[in-house]
Design an enzyme around this catalytic site. Structure first.
Site, short mmCIF file in Angstrom:
data_model
loop_
_atom_site.label_atom_id
_atom_site.label_comp_id
_atom_site.label_asym_id
_atom_site.label_seq_id
_atom_site.Cartn_x
_atom_site.Cartn_y
_atom_site.Cartn_z
N TYR A 165 5.22 -4.82 13.11
CA TYR A 165 4.00 -4.07 12.79
C TYR A 165 3.48 -3.36 14.02
O TYR A 165 3.39 -3.93 15.11
CB TYR A 165 2.95 -5.02 12.23
N GLU A 180 -8.02 -3.10 7.85
CA GLU A 180 -7.96 -2.13 6.76
C GLU A 180 -7.10 -2.65 5.62
O GLU A 180 -7.44 -2.49 4.44
CB GLU A 180 -7.44 -0.79 7.26
N HIS A 238 -1.20 -10.08 15.88
CA HIS A 238 0.19 -9.75 15.58
C HIS A 238 1.02 -9.77 16.85
O HIS A 238 0.50 -9.71 17.95
CB HIS A 238 0.28 -8.36 14.94
N ARG A 293 0.49 -1.84 14.70
CA ARG A 293 -0.93 -1.85 15.10
C ARG A 293 -1.23 -3.23 15.65
O ARG A 293 -1.50 -4.17 14.91
CB ARG A 293 -1.84 -1.50 13.91
N GLU A 326 0.80 -1.22 0.00
CA GLU A 326 0.00 0.00 0.00
C GLU A 326 0.83 1.27 0.00
O GLU A 326 0.30 2.36 -0.20
CB GLU A 326 -0.98 0.01 1.19
N ASP A 335 -0.92 -3.90 4.72
CA ASP A 335 -0.70 -4.15 6.15
C ASP A 335 -1.58 -5.27 6.67
O ASP A 335 -2.73 -5.45 6.24
CB ASP A 335 -0.98 -2.88 6.95
N ASP A 391 -3.89 -6.11 8.78
CA ASP A 391 -4.98 -5.80 9.69
C ASP A 391 -6.27 -5.67 8.89
O ASP A 391 -6.28 -5.94 7.68
CB ASP A 391 -4.70 -4.53 10.49
#
Length: 768
Positions: free
Chosen positions: A304, A86, A350, A306, A9, A82, A84
């Protein structure tokens, strides 16, 4: 054989991956989402199971075309946004766009951007997780339904440009309710009594009166209420002998904090580095996506960022333990790796936030990272390494002293001696500010040195000090404590906190002053309306329940459409009722019974951008406005306007005096003849523009972000500008016609703006 295409992204992440994978892979960036709900309409078909009506985001048509072209030339496509919700939504929409290429499409999750981790992740690639995508889709649709249907209501009733949000409105409510608690708080007086005592052996020490007549003082229900009682207790303690009633010694262990999760990283970065949540996440994203380290090329420095899990893989634990053993020695290394329990309700998708390679110490990266990135990396690195170190060990001693009539009162002294610092050698977690209620000051404390005393020994009273205190209200939220409160209440997710805090400030619902949140008049008004008409939607329990349901959608336990149906039925009823019953604040004019000082008509209360104000009911014939306050009984007290400060200059259009005024972009000069003369101009510094051929002068201006700067008044013809204030004083060493004023921790000084000239002179402190 063709190459494999990997789609991420962000361009920074693409560069890092390309470096690790080499020429056998082609890495492209989608630059975020390629499809989303439309901006100009609701974009949700409520009548057909809340079907979202996705459109290509403006400017992304070319990106999609480039991705399709690259996919057609590849043997295999890996989607690597990523890891997650989103990121899964981005991957889903890219997969939909690339269907026509008929190429195999796989989903790959990169939790850390190192060579070994990237290759391992490619080996474990799978399918796009539809449950994860549906959880993100449900969140997006929920937020759209709330935002796009309540916000227009606020535009109609209050003013345009306002917004409401399923989570942001809860955060505003929390800030408003805390302010109400503070305003309603009634401070109560209480007293403490501190003594300085001496035993047979030095040193002297301090002890605090803790019990009166055998009952412990808690400074709420049981307290020393006033000075008279404090003086009486002082006399009682002075009149009777003081004797050691007991000595308690015990060894205490303090264990390290677990490695960071998103919320704790935001909290500690705010407490220690003064970073906002938004800034913390931006710096962490850069550390994760990869930094160019010279010969090594781009390297992802942290995992990561988040996450809500404190889990760490065995390899990383081994690296940390090797570093601790070799750097600090065996005493600092626990017998086995330290494991931490992940919080209840965590997704645990994660690992914890940690450095990808412990051997990359903060010292080794100095000069390769900018100041803010290095500060955050240092925090993450130290927290992770400390989490695997041995506990700190200290001896804590408490001395109980009997005094007063028949020894019925008790004083207490506490102290501690650090025996082994353990993890505290490297890192200690910061703590939040707390109200002073219940605290009594003294020079003692847990680190005070105490003499070796035995039970029954008599003590000498050297000094006794009664001190007045007042109970304190609960503290206002800081970014750290608001994030903590949101997390504890299950409101939002770690990845959303930075955006929430940024939005409520940007929308002027709250202001952040000296690191504390204060509700604005606008925030209070909007919160009052939303609580009255949408009590469930902005309730912490209701919002937390929705978050749990989103988690259940992610695991496949609940259908997302069913969650939408259960939410929308009651919400739609509230919405229809609010359209009919919500008070139209912007059209309201509340009579006050006060007369306008200009035309004697009645003053009314109206609502404006900055809150309530007084206005003449005879508008537009009379345009008088005035600020006001309310006294303790709620009666309106108009505030007199201060006479504007004269500048000593005359208006070049009408000749009347020019006065200083304050506007949206700072201080400026305006004609005192307003509104007949509307002449305004920037404040001159008295310094001529130094650009060749320019006859302008340097004036003070304010940037869009509110920062003062200085530039030529001939802009845009002349673009000369500087941040430091120019002073009309020539440099004695070179030809510069002016100096600039600079400020630092060491004080104020004048310096030459010419970089080749190092002239500088100190200025006296303001007020000297």
């Amino acid at each position: 054989m063709g190459k494999s295409l990997i789609i991420v992204e962000s361009p920074a992440k693409a560069r890092t991956l390309q470096k690790h994978l080499g020429k056998d892979y082609l890495v492209k960036a989608s630059v975020g989402h390629i499809r989303d709900l439309p901006v100009s309409s609701l974009g949700v078909d409520i009548d057909h199971d809340f079907a979202p009506q996705y459109v290509t985001i403006k400017g992304k048509a070319k990106v999609i075309s480039d991705l399709k072209k690259a996919a057609k030339e590849a043997d295999q496509v890996y989607l690597a946004p990523d890891p997650d919700r989103e990121g899964e939504a981005i991957a889903y929409h890219i997969a939909e766009a690339l269907k026509t290429t008929r190429k195999p499409i796989r989903r790959v999750l990169f939790h850390e951007l190192t060579h070994k981790a990237v290759l391992a992740a490619l080996e474990k690639s799978g399918e796009v997780d539809h449950h994860l995508f549906e959880a993100q889709q449900a969140r997006r649709v929920l937020d759209r339904l709330v935002g796009y249907q309540i916000s227009p209501l606020l535009w109609d009733k209050v003013r345009r440009g306002l917004s409401a949000g399923r989570v942001q409105s809860v955060a505003v409510r929390m800030v408003c309710e805390r302010e109400e608690e503070i305003e309603k708080f009634v401070s109560e007086e209480y007293w403490s009594i501190t003594t300085t005592l001496a035993g047979p052996q030095p040193p002297p020490f301090q002890a605090l009166l803790e019990k009166v007549d055998g009952r412990k003082l808690d400074n709420r229900k049981r307290k020393i209420a006033d000075e008279a009682q404090a003086r009486e207790l002082v006399l009682q303690l002075m009149a009777a002998e003081l004797k050691v009633a007991g000595v308690d010694k015990k060894q205490q262990r303090r264990r390290p904090s677990p490695p960071f999760i998103t919320s704790t990283m935001q909290m500690d970065a705010n407490r220690k580095l003064r970073f906002s949540a938004k800034k913390t996440m931006a710096q962490a994203q850069r550390l994760y996506e990869g930094i160019d380290l010279g010969k090594e090329g781009p390297v992802g420095l942290i995992t990561y960022m988040r996450t809500d899990s404190t889990r760490v893989n065995d390899e990383a634990l081994g690296m940390a333990r090797d570093y601790i053993g070799s750097t600090y020695g065996a005493d600092y290394l626990p017998a086995k790796p330290v494991q931490y329990k992940t919080g209840k309700g965590a997704q645990d998708a994660h690992e914890a936030i940690r450095p990808t390679d412990v051997s990359r110490t903060p010292e080794s990266l100095a000069g390769k990272l900018d100041k803010d990135m290095l500060a955050l990396y240092t925090l993450i690195w130290k927290r992770f390494v400390a989490s695997q170190m041995a506990p700190a060990i200290y001896d804590q001693t408490s001395i109980r002293i009997a005094g007063g009539p028949e020894g019925r009162h008790e004083l207490k002294a506490t102290g501690s001696i650090m025996r082994f610092p353990g993890f505290m050698t490297l890192y200690v977690e910061a703590v939040d500010e707390t109200p002073e209620e219940g605290k009594q000051s003294g020079k003692g404390g847990k680190d005070a040195l105490l003499p070796d005393l035995q039970e029954g020994q008599l003590l000498k009273l050297n000094e006794i000090t009664p001190k007045q205190h007042f109970t304190q209200p609960p503290p206002r939220y800081t970014e750290a404590t608001l994030v903590k409160a949101l997390e504890e209440n299950g409101v939002g997710r770690p990845s959303t906190y930075a955006a929430i805090l940024s939005t409520i400030v940007d929308k002027e619902y709250v202001r952040l002053t000296q690191r504390k949140f204060y509700p604005t008049d606008l925030g209070r008004m909007v919160n009052k309306l939303l609580v009255a008409h949408f009590p469930k939607v902005i309730d912490t329990d209701f919002t937390a329940k929705l978050e749990q349901e989103l988690d259940e959608i992610e695991t496949g336990k609940v259908d997302w459409v069913q969650v939408m149906r259960e939410f929308y039925g009651p919400f739609q009823q509230n919405l229809e009722q609010a359209r009919e019953e919500m008070k139209a604040v912007k059209h309201s004019a509340i009579p006050t019974g006060l007369n306008c000082p200009q035309c004697e008509s009645e003053l009314v209360i109206k609502w404006g951008r900055k809150g309530e104000f007084l206005a003449c009911s005879n508008y537009p014939e009379c345009k008088h406005t005035q600020d006001f306050t309310r006294d303790e009984e709620g009666k309106i007290k108009p505030l007199e306007r201060e006479a504007p400060e004269e500048s000593g200059e005359s208006c070049d259009k009408c000749g009347k005096p020019m006065v200083y005024k304050h506007g949206r972009f700072g201080k400026f000069l305006a004609c005192s003849g307003y509104p007949d003369c509307k002449n305004v101009r920037a404040i001159s510094t008295g310094v001529s523009c130094p650009e060749d051929g320019c006859d302008g002068e340097i004036v003070q201006k304010v940037s869009k972000r509110g920062k003062v700067f200085y530039s030529c008044n001939r802009y845009p013809k002349c673009t000369y500008a500087l941040w430091d204030k120019p002073v009309a004083k020539p440099c004695p060493l070179c030809s510069s016609p002016f100096l600039v004023e600079k400020s630092s921790k060491k004080g104020r000084r004048l310096a030459c703006p010419n970089k080749e000239c190092r002239y500088s002179e100190e200025l006296p402190e303001e007020g000297e």
